[in-house]
Scaffold this active site. Structure first.
Site, PDB file in Angstrom:
ATOM      1  CG  ASP A  79      -0.152  -0.159   2.545  1.00 12.20           C
ATOM      2  OD1 ASP A  79       1.006  -0.398   2.037  1.00 12.20           O
ATOM      3  OD2 ASP A  79      -1.033  -0.361   3.672  1.00 12.20           O
ATOM      4  CG  ASN A 103      -8.783   1.060  12.096  1.00 13.15           C
ATOM      5  OD1 ASN A 103      -8.199   0.211  12.100  1.00 13.15           O
ATOM      6  ND2 ASN A 103      -9.437   1.601  11.510  1.00 13.15           N
ATOM      7  CG  HIS A 157      -5.716  -0.573   9.419  1.00  9.77           C
ATOM      8  ND1 HIS A 157      -5.917   1.017   9.331  1.00  9.77           N
ATOM      9  CD2 HIS A 157      -4.584  -0.990   9.282  1.00  9.77           C
ATOM     10  CE1 HIS A 157      -4.753   1.299  10.401  1.00  9.77           C
ATOM     11  NE2 HIS A 157      -3.402  -0.282  10.540  1.00  9.77           N
ATOM     12  CD  GLU A 180      -8.209   2.549   8.033  1.00  7.34           C
ATOM     13  OE1 GLU A 180      -8.399   1.964   8.714  1.00  7.34           O
ATOM     14  OE2 GLU A 180      -7.567   3.781   8.100  1.00  7.34           O
TER      15      GLU A 180
HETATM   16  C1  F6R Z   1       1.577  -0.759   6.419  1.00  5.30           C
HETATM   17  C2  F6R Z   1       0.404  -0.817   6.597  1.00  5.30           C
HETATM   18  C3  F6R Z   1      -0.468  -1.253   7.976  1.00  5.30           C
HETATM   19  C4  F6R Z   1      -0.001  -1.855   8.803  1.00  5.30           C
HETATM   20  C5  F6R Z   1      -0.832  -1.110  10.448  1.00  5.30           C
HETATM   21  C6  F6R Z   1      -0.446  -1.373  11.819  1.00  5.30           C
HETATM   22  O1  F6R Z   1       1.890  -1.168   4.549  1.00  5.30           O
HETATM   23  O2  F6R Z   1      -0.518  -1.615   5.109  1.00  5.30           O
HETATM   24  O3  F6R Z   1      -1.866  -1.436   7.379  1.00  5.30           O
HETATM   25  O4  F6R Z   1      -0.014  -2.365   9.518  1.00  5.30           O
HETATM   26  O5  F6R Z   1      -1.018   0.602  10.669  1.00  5.30           O
HETATM   27  O6  F6R Z   1       1.018  -0.165  11.594  1.00  5.30           O
HETATM   28  P1  F6R Z   1       2.223  -0.370  12.824  1.00  5.30           P
HETATM   29  O7  F6R Z   1       2.705  -1.160  12.398  1.00  5.30           O
HETATM   30  O8  F6R Z   1       3.371   1.208  12.547  1.00  5.30           O
HETATM   31  O9  F6R Z   1       1.670   0.229  13.898  1.00  5.30           O
END
Ligand code: F6R
Length: 493
Positions: free
Chosen positions: A67, A136, A138, A143
């Site tokens: 992403d 949350n 995701h 989301e």
């Molecule tokens: C990143 C992504 C996000 C993260 C998620 C957790 O490429 O797709 O879904 O994996 O937001 O983020 P961290 O690891 O920073 O807590």
């Protein structure tokens, strides 16, 4: 889902690195899916350190990114691609041509999403996708509320995600939108490695594992993937209520024609992904159950309206297939419910409605056993149908004993040697019922002789399964007559 709990974040990173390195060594042209964020950063440091000390050959590896913030080019220092380049891809010496970034800066983003999926498919799909999870629930930038059927798409970010990621931007402002692989495209990876660390993820991890699979918690869709490893540190695992409800295999049973099937089976529900799959998969067993007085409820999970039937419309195909389903049920003096669930028109992605409708039917029928395809089935409709049945059986709590799940095989999925734990012989009279059940679906067998293939499979099994020493089936099976069906029998533990 395999769950590995580690005592610290460092141990989590180390364990993830070992899992990935093993696979990179096994398959030199490995296709690796990369996430960014805080969680995988320790893993990436470990991978770089091991690469530097051992010097493994990664020249054939291709990396695809999950992403990216909408509008950011891979050269933008605030892009996720830039982070990956500096912290992983350059140190690992991954060739420029082997670095595939989400085309989030494309002038035609919708078309670019499709092209990105085609690019992944062009490399044979992703072997292993690394994922983190948001507080949350995701995954990637999907989301809560994202439809499971979405592939790579443009997504609006939630306020909580924008706040969590503001630290990566000089002006403290996270872009409002992103281009992200969707739940459906993520599920296409052959394996998934999900990492979760810290107390902030504890509730999302619990929800993903223990609440019903739902678009409210995007990560819960991973329960529909057959090969997910979750590595979780102590804090992120702290809200899990052990033990998790799982399907456990029942002990081996061989029911020859002389033995009766368990008498408590008075009501059976047979779930066919398409209207014609029940007798093909387990018609001999259905005939035996019927002989013992068991009431059989046939259920078609999809309408099967995409079947190739000449000179027909969608409506006429649905009607025809319902009629054929009814005729099949009549062969066994049973009834037929065309559930016609929405997953069939949602790229075969099971959704909450599919599960709820199935639970409602289970509550009405109250079967002691449910016969279904296997979640390992290669056919997407058969697989989705099996996943819905499994999820529904987890949620359906009868007054008495839980219903057993009997997974049958069929034209699109044959069990491997050790996958089945139940062997059921059936006689010539039962075979006749099975054939008549399959033949009730004239629109299908006039095109492809599924009756012949079903009979041949039952004979093939009767010849090969007793050869236990050769097939390592694990038991000294004596002769089981001319026709058998094999099952994987499971129950929620
Ligand atoms: C990143 C992504 C996000 C993260 C998620 C957790 O490429 O797709 O879904 O994996 O937001 O983020 P961290 O690891 O920073 O807590």
């Amino acid at each position: 889902m395999r769950i590995i709990q580690t005592s610290s974040y460092d141990e989590l990173s180390h364990t993830a690195a070992i899992l990935i390195l093993n696979q990179l060594l096994e398959k030199p042209d490995f296709v690796l899916g990369l996430a960014t964020g805080h969680t995988p950063s320790g893993l990436y440091r470990e991978l770089v350190a091991t690469y530097r000390s051992l010097g493994i050959d990664l020249s054939g590896v291709h990396c695809f990114h999950l992403d990216e913030y909408l509008g950011l080019s891979p050269d933008n220092p605030e892009s996720m691609a830039s982070y990956l380049r500096t912290n992983l891809l350059e140190p690992l010496g991954i060739d420029l041509a082997a670095r595939h970034f989400v085309p989030a800066d494309s002038k035609m983003p919708e078309a670019a999403c499709k092209q990105y999926e085609a690019e992944i498919n062009g490399f044979g799909g992703i072997d292993l996708q690394i994922l983190g999870i948001g507080a949350n629930g995701h995954i990637a930038f999907n989301e809560p509320g994202t439809a499971f059927e979405l592939g790579t798409h443009i997504a609006q970010l939630s306020d909580s995600t924008r706040q969590a990621n503001a630290r990566y931007f000089a002006n403290g402002e996270t872009p409002a939108a992103a281009m992200t692989m969707g739940p459906r495209s993520i599920l296409q990876a052959r394996q998934i490695l999900l990492l979760a660390a810290g107390a902030g993820k504890a509730e999302a991890v619990r929800q993903m594992l223990q609440d019903p699979v739902s678009e409210d918690c995007p990560a819960s869709v991973l329960r529909y993937h057959p090969d997910v490893t979750l590595i979780v540190d102590r804090e992120a695992a702290s809200a899990i209520q052990w033990p998790l409800a799982r399907f456990k295999a029942l002990p081996l049973e061989v029911w020859t024609d002389e033995q009766t099937l368990p008498a408590q089976i008075q009501t059976a529900m047979v779930a066919a992904p398409h209207p014609d799959d029940a007798s093909i998969g387990c018609g001999g067993t259905l005939a035996r159950l019927r002989r013992q007085g068991c009431q059989i409820h046939f259920v078609s999970m999809s309408s099967g309206h995409r079947a190739d039937i000449p000179d027909s419309t969608k409506e006429s195909r649905i009607e025809l297939r319902i009629n054929e389903g009814r005729q099949e049920a009549e062969v066994f003096a049973g009834d037929f419910t065309p559930l016609n669930l929405p997953f069939y028109d949602h790229a075969y992605m099971p959704g909450r409605q599919d599960v709820l409708k199935t639970v409602a039917l289970l509550e009405k029928i109250q079967p002691q056993i449910v016969l279904s395809t296997s979640p390992q089935d290669r056919h997407p409709c058969h697989r989705a149908s099996a996943l819905i049945i499994q999820e529904a059986l987890r949620e359906y709590q009868p007054q008495g004993q839980r219903a057993e799940l009997w997974c049958y095989e069929g034209p699109w999925y044959l069990f491997e040697r050790d996958d089945f734990n139940t062997v059921i012989e059936f006689n010539a009279h039962d075979l006749d019922h099975k054939m008549r059940g399959v033949q009730a679906h004239d629109s299908q067998i006039s095109r492809k002789r599924y009756d012949l293939s079903a009979e041949a499979l039952a004979r093939f099994r009767a010849i090969t399964v007793p050869e236990s020493r050769l097939s390592s089936f694990g038991t000294a099976l004596t002769d089981v007559g001319e026709h058998i069906e094999v099952f994987q029998r499971l129950v929620v533990d």
